[in-house]
Structures are given as structure tokens and as C-alpha cells.
Design a protein around this motif. Sequence first.
Motif: not given
Length: 112
Positions: A27-39, A41-42
Motif C-alpha cells: 500500500e502506497k502511503q501519501a507523503i504528508v508535507p507537515t509530517a516528520i519522517y525518519s530516514r 521511513e523516507v
Amino acid sequence: MSLATQTAKTKTKSNPNRKPQSKPTIEKQAIVPTAIYSRVEVAQLTGLHLITVIRAYSNGFLKVSRVGSRVLVRGQAILDWLEAGGNTGNFADPDYVKPHAKMSKAKKSQQK
């Protein structure tokens, strides 16, 4: 017919009742512009290898923030990086200058 030949033949036969295995759906998840991700998760969100993500921020193409030993990436930075072409700085061109690299004195004198 020898026992080895019989065994080899039975191993190569396919079962007509067996269903073909399908690849697991991701399942492709949308990248939320305001969210913070670990490397990690990226890498998962983009479908890229972790080393590719590390190259991108090490070479100045992907903007990250460091908090202690953690590397954090804003969703908008991921979207901007992908929109710009997803460069990692892993180029074969010897004249290519990384965006954050300082110009050497020799190159400065050549430009004058």
C-alpha cells in the motif's frame, strides 16, 4: 531408470492444482508535507534503498534536520527533492560540483 533420474523428474513436475503465487501488494502511503519522517521511513515511502536516501542528504540534495543522533526529514522536503528529480549526487561526471561543496582556490583562480 535409476533412482536419481526418477527423483530428478519428480522434482521438475509442477502441480496443476497449485495456484500461482502473487506478489504481496504494497500500500502506497501519501507523503504528508507537515509530517516528520525518519530516514528509514523516507526509504519506505519512496520505495528507495536506505543508502540512496543517505546519499541524497549527505550530498545536500535532501534537506534534513539533525536532533541529537537522529536524522529527521520534513514531508515537504521529500516532495521538493522528488520534484527536483530525486538526485543523490552519485554522478560519474568528474567536473560535477556538489551543491554544498566549497570551490577550491585553483578553481576560483580559473574563473577570474
